[in-house]
Motif scaffolding. Structure first.
Motif, short mmCIF file in Angstrom:
data_model
loop_
_atom_site.label_atom_id
_atom_site.label_comp_id
_atom_site.label_asym_id
_atom_site.label_seq_id
_atom_site.Cartn_x
_atom_site.Cartn_y
_atom_site.Cartn_z
N ASN A 273 -52.79 56.58 33.28
CA ASN A 273 -53.18 55.39 34.01
C ASN A 273 -53.78 55.92 35.44
N TYR A 274 -53.90 57.24 35.69
CA TYR A 274 -54.42 57.66 36.80
C TYR A 274 -55.51 58.55 36.50
N GLY A 275 -55.99 58.74 35.29
CA GLY A 275 -57.15 59.55 34.61
C GLY A 275 -58.25 58.81 34.15
N LEU A 276 -58.58 59.13 32.99
CA LEU A 276 -59.74 58.41 32.42
C LEU A 276 -59.84 56.93 32.36
N TYR A 277 -58.73 56.48 32.21
CA TYR A 277 -58.49 54.94 32.27
C TYR A 277 -59.34 54.15 33.47
N LEU A 278 -59.21 55.08 34.76
CA LEU A 278 -59.42 54.43 36.16
C LEU A 278 -60.97 54.91 35.98
#
Length: 148
Positions: A25-30
């Protein structure tokens, strides 16, 4: 463009100890959403952080304070991995841009393939370790084009 910044907040809250939730949720998704930033609920939630029974929900800490620093949690490990994933993706994008400028059909083709792979990546349903390995492989491949 209204010159606003869009951030993601507390997704998940820091009460979640699962490092995979943070990494997803805090990496590649954003990064794929092209958000401007992210923020967790807090780093250390309560003054009495070491007492997990003082609140019904438990403590919402990403780290526990000590007299000379902090002790990280599994959530912090997931957050660090998320940041590293974004660094790899950013490096890959930079290598794609460099390869596209090269006077080589092969370099442009490899850059386009890497770009399409990044664009098509579904960050919610992938093994992020495999994604990172693939990013590293593509970065090295694009870098090697400059030496061939």
């Amino acid at each position: 463009n209204l010159d606003h910044k869009v951030f993601n907040y507390a997704h998940p809250q820091t009460c979640d100890d699962n490092p995979n939730h943070y990494r997803h949720n805090y990496g590649l998704y954003l990064w794929k959403l092209d958000l401007d930033g992210t923020c967790t609920y807090c780093f250390i939630d309560t003054p009495n952080s070491w007492n997990d029974f003082d609140f019904q929900r438990g403590n919402c800490n990403i780290a526990y304070p000590t007299h000379n620093g902090v002790i990280g949690t599994l959530a912090l490990v997931g957050l660090r991995e998320a940041i590293d994933d974004v660094r790899y993706a950013t490096t890959l994008r930079m290598e794609i841009d460099k390869a596209r400028l090269k006077d080589s059909r092969r370099a442009k083709q490899k850059a386009d393939e890497a770009f399409a792979w990044l664009e098509d990546m579904d960050t919610r349903s992938v093994n992020l370790d495999e994604v990172r390995s693939e990013m590293i492989q593509r970065i090295l491949e694009l870098k090697n084009l400059f030496y061939s």
